[in-house]
Design a protein around this motif. Structure first.
Motif, PDB file in Angstrom:
ATOM      1  N   TRP A 254       0.516   4.047  -2.966  1.00 18.91           N
ATOM      2  CA  TRP A 254       0.147   5.444  -2.749  1.00 18.91           C
ATOM      3  C   TRP A 254       1.284   6.392  -3.089  1.00 18.91           C
ATOM      4  O   TRP A 254       1.045   7.546  -3.485  1.00 18.91           O
ATOM      5  CB  TRP A 254      -0.331   5.659  -1.327  1.00 18.91           C
ATOM      6  CG  TRP A 254      -1.677   5.048  -1.077  1.00 18.91           C
ATOM      7  CD1 TRP A 254      -1.974   4.006  -0.262  1.00 18.91           C
ATOM      8  CD2 TRP A 254      -2.911   5.432  -1.702  1.00 18.91           C
ATOM      9  NE1 TRP A 254      -3.317   3.717  -0.328  1.00 18.91           N
ATOM     10  CE2 TRP A 254      -3.915   4.575  -1.204  1.00 18.91           C
ATOM     11  CE3 TRP A 254      -3.270   6.416  -2.625  1.00 18.91           C
ATOM     12  CZ2 TRP A 254      -5.253   4.678  -1.592  1.00 18.91           C
ATOM     13  CZ3 TRP A 254      -4.595   6.529  -3.020  1.00 18.91           C
ATOM     14  CH2 TRP A 254      -5.571   5.664  -2.507  1.00 18.91           C
TER      15      TRP A 254
ATOM     16  N   TYR B 283     -10.382  13.674  -6.950  1.00 22.21           N
ATOM     17  CA  TYR B 283     -11.179  12.590  -6.392  1.00 22.21           C
ATOM     18  C   TYR B 283     -10.379  11.905  -5.281  1.00 22.21           C
ATOM     19  O   TYR B 283      -9.392  11.215  -5.537  1.00 22.21           O
ATOM     20  CB  TYR B 283     -11.564  11.582  -7.475  1.00 22.21           C
ATOM     21  CG  TYR B 283     -12.608  12.125  -8.419  1.00 22.21           C
ATOM     22  CD1 TYR B 283     -13.961  11.891  -8.198  1.00 22.21           C
ATOM     23  CD2 TYR B 283     -12.257  12.906  -9.515  1.00 22.21           C
ATOM     24  CE1 TYR B 283     -14.930  12.407  -9.043  1.00 22.21           C
ATOM     25  CE2 TYR B 283     -13.212  13.435 -10.361  1.00 22.21           C
ATOM     26  CZ  TYR B 283     -14.550  13.181 -10.118  1.00 22.21           C
ATOM     27  OH  TYR B 283     -15.509  13.696 -10.954  1.00 22.21           O
ATOM     28  N   ILE B 284     -10.810  12.126  -4.052  1.00 25.10           N
ATOM     29  CA  ILE B 284     -10.142  11.538  -2.905  1.00 25.10           C
ATOM     30  C   ILE B 284     -10.428  10.040  -2.872  1.00 25.10           C
ATOM     31  O   ILE B 284     -11.587   9.621  -2.912  1.00 25.10           O
ATOM     32  CB  ILE B 284     -10.625  12.195  -1.591  1.00 25.10           C
ATOM     33  CG1 ILE B 284     -10.485  13.730  -1.680  1.00 25.10           C
ATOM     34  CG2 ILE B 284      -9.866  11.636  -0.404  1.00 25.10           C
ATOM     35  CD1 ILE B 284      -9.059  14.195  -1.903  1.00 25.10           C
ATOM     36  N   TYR B 285      -9.368   9.236  -2.839  1.00 32.21           N
ATOM     37  CA  TYR B 285      -9.488   7.786  -2.899  1.00 32.21           C
ATOM     38  C   TYR B 285     -10.293   7.333  -4.115  1.00 32.21           C
ATOM     39  O   TYR B 285     -10.969   6.300  -4.078  1.00 32.21           O
ATOM     40  CB  TYR B 285     -10.120   7.234  -1.615  1.00 32.21           C
ATOM     41  CG  TYR B 285      -9.277   7.453  -0.389  1.00 32.21           C
ATOM     42  CD1 TYR B 285      -8.086   6.757  -0.196  1.00 32.21           C
ATOM     43  CD2 TYR B 285      -9.660   8.372   0.585  1.00 32.21           C
ATOM     44  CE1 TYR B 285      -7.301   6.972   0.931  1.00 32.21           C
ATOM     45  CE2 TYR B 285      -8.875   8.595   1.710  1.00 32.21           C
ATOM     46  CZ  TYR B 285      -7.699   7.893   1.876  1.00 32.21           C
ATOM     47  OH  TYR B 285      -6.916   8.106   2.985  1.00 32.21           O
ATOM     48  N   PHE B 286     -10.224   8.126  -5.179  1.00 32.17           N
ATOM     49  CA  PHE B 286     -10.879   7.823  -6.459  1.00 32.17           C
ATOM     50  C   PHE B 286     -12.404   7.852  -6.369  1.00 32.17           C
ATOM     51  O   PHE B 286     -13.083   7.508  -7.328  1.00 32.17           O
ATOM     52  CB  PHE B 286     -10.443   6.446  -7.000  1.00 32.17           C
ATOM     53  CG  PHE B 286      -8.962   6.256  -7.074  1.00 32.17           C
ATOM     54  CD1 PHE B 286      -8.219   6.881  -8.058  1.00 32.17           C
ATOM     55  CD2 PHE B 286      -8.308   5.458  -6.153  1.00 32.17           C
ATOM     56  CE1 PHE B 286      -6.849   6.712  -8.133  1.00 32.17           C
ATOM     57  CE2 PHE B 286      -6.934   5.288  -6.219  1.00 32.17           C
ATOM     58  CZ  PHE B 286      -6.208   5.918  -7.211  1.00 32.17           C
TER      59      PHE B 286
ATOM     60  N   SER C 280       0.832  -1.204   0.000  1.00 28.82           N
ATOM     61  CA  SER C 280       0.000   0.000   0.000  1.00 28.82           C
ATOM     62  C   SER C 280       0.865   1.251   0.000  1.00 28.82           C
ATOM     63  O   SER C 280       0.519   2.257  -0.636  1.00 28.82           O
ATOM     64  CB  SER C 280      -0.933   0.007   1.213  1.00 28.82           C
ATOM     65  OG  SER C 280      -0.186   0.034   2.422  1.00 28.82           O
TER      66      SER C 280
END
Length: 239
Positions: A99, A174-177, A95
């Motif tokens: 990120w 877009y936060i966290y898509f 992860s």
């Protein structure tokens, strides 16, 4: 002088009064534009990538030999003037890598957009002024207090995003898509968060770094808006 000549003279004087006074960055561009670095953001992102790998594999290398340590710089470690940029926060496991890649890609697109809007010289100037501010302020603090602050380059990256939000406030992220939010609101949230860090952080180096990130953005927009030409960089349009 005939009537036609008088009209031409009045027209010439009127045009002279309308001449737009160049701002400071325009004048600097004329003199030093040849030193601009095209596609600068791709080099910065390579630096981010290398910095991330250093943080994952051997973070002590950065802190012992590369970070912005004014005392070390004044004792011959001149390379630290630039190598302090080789820093990118590292998370653990898959992860963390995922990120980091997303973050570097986002900053690449932000930087490329700013270079397209501003031109290569202005974007190079913006990055260079941030580097100079960090070094000059860090060295001056050391000379006057004897304290060698380690300034955090993470906040320089934030200054890039803040400048982007001031230039293109309605761009959607877009936060966290999943969760859409406009750049101006996201910048406002991050600004509030960093002011909270400034008030609560026990690290003087972190507090100075936060101030310098905002100072660099303010400096750029002030220089850009010296003159009669009020354009998309005029900060009044993004209040």
């Amino acid at each position: 002088m005939g009537e036609r000549g008088k009209r031409n003279l009045l027209s010439l004087k009127a045009n002279q009064r309308k001449v737009v006074r160049m701002n400071i960055l325009d004048r600097l561009n004329r003199k030093f534009g040849r030193f601009a670095i095209p596609n600068l953001m791709q080099y910065i992102c390579v630096i981010y990538g290398i910095g991330f790998m250093i943080q994952v594999v051997a973070p002590e290398i950065y802190y012992y030999y590369m970070d912005l340590d004014p005392e070390a710089i004044l004792h011959g470690h001149i390379w630290r003037i630039f190598t302090f940029l080789f820093y990118f926060p590292a998370g653990g496991g898959f992860s963390g890598v995922f990120w980091a890649i997303i973050g570097i890609m986002v900053y690449y697109n932000i930087g490329k957009t700013l270079e397209f809007l501003w031109g290569s010289f202005r974007y190079t100037f913006f990055i260079a002024s941030g580097i100079i501010l960090y070094n000059v302020v860090g060295i001056l603090i050391y000379l006057f207090t004897g304290v060698s602050l380690q300034l955090n380059p993470t906040y320089m990256s934030f200054s890039i995003f803040l400048a982007y939000a001031l230039s293109l406030p309605d761009t959607m992220f877009y936060i966290y898509f999943l969760f859409p939010i406009k750049a101006k609101y996201l910048a406002g949230i991050e600004t509030a968060l960093y002011f909270f860090f400034f008030l609560t952080s026990p690290s003087m180096g972190e507090r100075v770094s936060i101030l310098l990130s905002f100072a660099n953005v303010l400096l750029f927009f002030l220089l850009q808006n010296q003159g009669n030409n009020k354009n998309i960089f005029h900060i009044n349009r993004y209040r």
